[in-house]
Every structure is written in structure tokens, then in C-alpha cells.
Design a protein around this motif. Sequence first.
Motif, PDB file in Angstrom:
ATOM      1  N   PRO A 195       0.849  -1.202   0.000  1.00 43.05           N
ATOM      2  CA  PRO A 195       0.000   0.000   0.000  1.00 43.05           C
ATOM      3  C   PRO A 195       0.880   1.246   0.000  1.00 43.05           C
ATOM      4  O   PRO A 195       1.990   1.219   0.550  1.00 43.05           O
ATOM      5  CB  PRO A 195      -0.779  -0.102   1.307  1.00 43.05           C
ATOM      6  CG  PRO A 195      -0.321  -1.319   2.017  1.00 43.05           C
ATOM      7  CD  PRO A 195       0.806  -1.952   1.256  1.00 43.05           C
ATOM      8  N   CYS A 196       0.422   2.320  -0.608  1.00 36.76           N
ATOM      9  CA  CYS A 196       1.212   3.554  -0.636  1.00 36.76           C
ATOM     10  C   CYS A 196       0.761   4.450   0.518  1.00 36.76           C
ATOM     11  O   CYS A 196      -0.272   5.114   0.413  1.00 36.76           O
ATOM     12  CB  CYS A 196       1.055   4.259  -1.980  1.00 36.76           C
ATOM     13  SG  CYS A 196       2.011   5.789  -2.059  1.00 36.76           S
ATOM     14  N   GLU A 197       1.535   4.455   1.582  1.00 35.42           N
ATOM     15  CA  GLU A 197       1.157   5.225   2.774  1.00 35.42           C
ATOM     16  C   GLU A 197       1.112   6.723   2.463  1.00 35.42           C
ATOM     17  O   GLU A 197       0.303   7.457   2.999  1.00 35.42           O
ATOM     18  CB  GLU A 197       2.148   4.961   3.929  1.00 35.42           C
ATOM     19  CG  GLU A 197       2.205   3.510   4.400  1.00 35.42           C
ATOM     20  CD  GLU A 197       0.875   2.995   4.940  1.00 35.42           C
ATOM     21  OE1 GLU A 197       0.052   3.821   5.394  1.00 35.42           O
ATOM     22  OE2 GLU A 197       0.645   1.771   4.885  1.00 35.42           O
ATOM     23  N   TRP A 198       2.037   7.160   1.615  1.00 33.34           N
ATOM     24  CA  TRP A 198       2.124   8.582   1.239  1.00 33.34           C
ATOM     25  C   TRP A 198       0.807   9.043   0.619  1.00 33.34           C
ATOM     26  O   TRP A 198       0.287  10.106   0.946  1.00 33.34           O
ATOM     27  CB  TRP A 198       3.284   8.740   0.251  1.00 33.34           C
ATOM     28  CG  TRP A 198       3.681  10.147  -0.064  1.00 33.34           C
ATOM     29  CD1 TRP A 198       4.519  10.948   0.660  1.00 33.34           C
ATOM     30  CD2 TRP A 198       3.269  10.918  -1.214  1.00 33.34           C
ATOM     31  NE1 TRP A 198       4.649  12.169   0.030  1.00 33.34           N
ATOM     32  CE2 TRP A 198       3.904  12.179  -1.114  1.00 33.34           C
ATOM     33  CE3 TRP A 198       2.447  10.658  -2.317  1.00 33.34           C
ATOM     34  CZ2 TRP A 198       3.739  13.172  -2.073  1.00 33.34           C
ATOM     35  CZ3 TRP A 198       2.276  11.661  -3.261  1.00 33.34           C
ATOM     36  CH2 TRP A 198       2.915  12.905  -3.134  1.00 33.34           C
ATOM     37  N   CYS A 199       0.254   8.216  -0.281  1.00 32.31           N
ATOM     38  CA  CYS A 199      -1.010   8.568  -0.927  1.00 32.31           C
ATOM     39  C   CYS A 199      -2.194   8.353   0.015  1.00 32.31           C
ATOM     40  O   CYS A 199      -3.140   9.139   0.005  1.00 32.31           O
ATOM     41  CB  CYS A 199      -1.210   7.755  -2.205  1.00 32.31           C
ATOM     42  SG  CYS A 199      -0.183   8.314  -3.574  1.00 32.31           S
ATOM     43  N   LEU A 200      -2.142   7.286   0.797  1.00 29.13           N
ATOM     44  CA  LEU A 200      -3.255   7.004   1.715  1.00 29.13           C
ATOM     45  C   LEU A 200      -3.468   8.171   2.675  1.00 29.13           C
ATOM     46  O   LEU A 200      -4.594   8.489   3.040  1.00 29.13           O
ATOM     47  CB  LEU A 200      -2.987   5.709   2.499  1.00 29.13           C
ATOM     48  CG  LEU A 200      -3.305   4.423   1.729  1.00 29.13           C
ATOM     49  CD1 LEU A 200      -2.771   3.202   2.470  1.00 29.13           C
ATOM     50  CD2 LEU A 200      -4.808   4.278   1.489  1.00 29.13           C
ATOM     51  N   ARG A 219       1.842  14.416  -6.543  1.00 29.87           N
ATOM     52  CA  ARG A 219       1.753  13.086  -7.147  1.00 29.87           C
ATOM     53  C   ARG A 219       3.159  12.550  -7.376  1.00 29.87           C
ATOM     54  O   ARG A 219       4.053  13.295  -7.740  1.00 29.87           O
ATOM     55  CB  ARG A 219       1.009  13.241  -8.479  1.00 29.87           C
ATOM     56  CG  ARG A 219       0.748  11.996  -9.256  1.00 29.87           C
ATOM     57  CD  ARG A 219       0.085  12.335 -10.584  1.00 29.87           C
ATOM     58  NE  ARG A 219      -1.254  12.894 -10.463  1.00 29.87           N
ATOM     59  CZ  ARG A 219      -2.340  12.173 -10.183  1.00 29.87           C
ATOM     60  NH1 ARG A 219      -2.244  10.881  -9.996  1.00 29.87           N
ATOM     61  NH2 ARG A 219      -3.524  12.759 -10.099  1.00 29.87           N
ATOM     62  N   HIS A 220       3.350  11.264  -7.145  1.00 26.71           N
ATOM     63  CA  HIS A 220       4.672  10.666  -7.393  1.00 26.71           C
ATOM     64  C   HIS A 220       4.623   9.838  -8.677  1.00 26.71           C
ATOM     65  O   HIS A 220       3.532   9.441  -9.106  1.00 26.71           O
ATOM     66  CB  HIS A 220       5.095   9.789  -6.209  1.00 26.71           C
ATOM     67  CG  HIS A 220       4.124   8.666  -5.919  1.00 26.71           C
ATOM     68  ND1 HIS A 220       4.179   7.458  -6.579  1.00 26.71           N
ATOM     69  CD2 HIS A 220       3.066   8.578  -5.077  1.00 26.71           C
ATOM     70  CE1 HIS A 220       3.206   6.672  -6.132  1.00 26.71           C
ATOM     71  NE2 HIS A 220       2.505   7.329  -5.221  1.00 26.71           N
ATOM     72  N   PRO A 221       5.776   9.535  -9.300  1.00 24.11           N
ATOM     73  CA  PRO A 221       5.760   8.677 -10.486  1.00 24.11           C
ATOM     74  C   PRO A 221       5.109   7.336 -10.128  1.00 24.11           C
ATOM     75  O   PRO A 221       5.400   6.767  -9.076  1.00 24.11           O
ATOM     76  CB  PRO A 221       7.243   8.484 -10.812  1.00 24.11           C
ATOM     77  CG  PRO A 221       7.913   9.683 -10.246  1.00 24.11           C
ATOM     78  CD  PRO A 221       7.145  10.007  -8.986  1.00 24.11           C
ATOM     79  N   GLY A 222       4.215   6.873 -10.986  1.00 25.73           N
ATOM     80  CA  GLY A 222       3.527   5.614 -10.720  1.00 25.73           C
ATOM     81  C   GLY A 222       2.262   5.789  -9.900  1.00 25.73           C
ATOM     82  O   GLY A 222       1.567   4.828  -9.602  1.00 25.73           O
ATOM     83  N   CYS A 223       1.961   7.034  -9.539  1.00 27.70           N
ATOM     84  CA  CYS A 223       0.790   7.320  -8.698  1.00 27.70           C
ATOM     85  C   CYS A 223      -0.491   7.196  -9.515  1.00 27.70           C
ATOM     86  O   CYS A 223      -0.607   7.769 -10.587  1.00 27.70           O
ATOM     87  CB  CYS A 223       0.923   8.737  -8.148  1.00 27.70           C
ATOM     88  SG  CYS A 223      -0.441   9.243  -7.100  1.00 27.70           S
ATOM     89  N   GLY A 224      -1.460   6.451  -8.994  1.00 29.02           N
ATOM     90  CA  GLY A 224      -2.723   6.272  -9.721  1.00 29.02           C
ATOM     91  C   GLY A 224      -3.877   7.007  -9.072  1.00 29.02           C
ATOM     92  O   GLY A 224      -5.035   6.791  -9.433  1.00 29.02           O
TER      93      GLY A 224
HETATM   94 ZN   LIG Z   1       1.192   6.695  -4.006  1.00 26.52          ZN
END
Ligand SMILES: [Zn+2]
Length: 249
Positions: A195-200, A219-224
Motif C-alpha cells: 500500500p502507498c502510505e504517502w497517498c493514503l 503526485r509521485h511517479p507511478g501514482c494512480g
Molecule cells: Zn502513491
Amino acid sequence: MYEDLSADLANQITRRFEQIMDNHTRADSTLKAIVKRMRAGKATQMDVNKYADFVGRAGSSAMKQVLKLEALPDATMYREIADQTITPVLERMWQNVNSVALNQMKAEDATKGLNIGIRTGFKPTRRIAEVVNMVAGQTTQEAIDNALTDPVIATARKYYDDFLMENADLRESLGFNQRVIRHYDDKGLHNGKTPCEWCLAKEGEWSMEEAHANGVFNRHPGCGCTIVVFYPDHTDVQVDWTRNEWSSV
Ligand SMILES: [Zn+2]
């Protein structure tokens, strides 16, 4: 020093990008449906998010198909060549995303009876420089391709994030309270393994102040993740504006 080579490669990339977009617009059912909604003035911000993702993928494919190591002097992606070959297509992508974003916002505003000036997103100079920095100096095809995949797709999506943020800031300053909603893509990192904690931490609904403080537009590279701005109820705003508290004092 390599102007002719760079100009030739840049033209090939831009042509390839247009071809891929044309093909997808004809053959991809999702993109076809989005374009149809756009023409009918019924596209949503989610549609523009998806469209920006398509633009990013098309740009990425075009760059990777043309920028082959054997076509480069000394099998090296010199900074000058990186800059001159990918800047034009990244600018074209910015124009594509912004024109679609502008039309969507105009149509959405019209349904709410709003008539507010719309800004086009930040000029992409810094966004483009970020990609050029990642590509410049690479000496393997794998490294070039990696730099031209997720960072390019993320850049196209950032073009729309920038557009939304700039207009939300403008509207907020005019007295329209904006709500930012960020949806997590439920995939996270490493093809869904982590899981991406940064996005969560950025998921959910925010005021503009909170959104800025928490980097919700980043947004980071690969961020959806998908970012949309919820418009306040126009009627409520008007009621606030027309209510003259002083007259009743
Ligand atoms: Zn993310």
C-alpha cells in the motif's frame, strides 16, 4: 551541437504521439466514450483524469519508440539532446490536457450557471525540466525507458492537477469554497504488493487550506490517485452574497 539530430527525433516523437492518440481515440472504447462525452459537454473531472493518463501513456510510448540508444551519439542521452527531443512533445501534451480540462470546466460551470474566468494550468517549464533531468545522462536503454515511463505519465496527470489547483485557488479567492477530493487507486506500489502510505495519507475530502497543507495536489511517479475539485452549491453561495446582514441591524 546536435540540433539537426534532435530536431529530427523531436519531430518523429510528436508525429508518433499524434498517431497513437488518433488510434486510441478510434479503437479504445474507454477513450472513445470520454471523447464522446466531451463533445456533448458532459465529461466529468474523472474523465479528464483518465484522459490525462491516456495522454501520458501515449507520450511515453512515442518517446520510447523513437529514443533508441543506437540513434544517439556515443550511445548516450546527452542533456542537450534530452531537452531538445522531449520538450516539444511534453509541451504538446500540456496543450492537449489543458484544452480538454478547459472545455470540461466550462461545460460543468454552465450546468451550474457559473460564469467565472478559467485559468490554464501553470506553464509546464518546471514539470518538463523534472523529466529532462531524469533522462539526461542515461547510457542504457533500460534507464532511458524507465525515466520515460512513470515520470512521463505522472507529468501528464500533474498537468491536470495543476489546472485544477490553480482554478480552485482562483475560485476560493473569489469566495467560492472549494472541496478537494482525492481517491486512492487501491493499487499502491510495486504492482499492488505494497500500500502507498504517502497517498493514503492524502486520501479523502479537504478544504483548499487543508489540501495545500497536506500536499493533496502532489503526485509521485507511478501514482494512480485521482484528484477532483468539488464545486460548492452555487445557490448557497449566492444566498450568502445577497443576504445583507447590515440592513436588518
Ligand atoms: Zn502513491
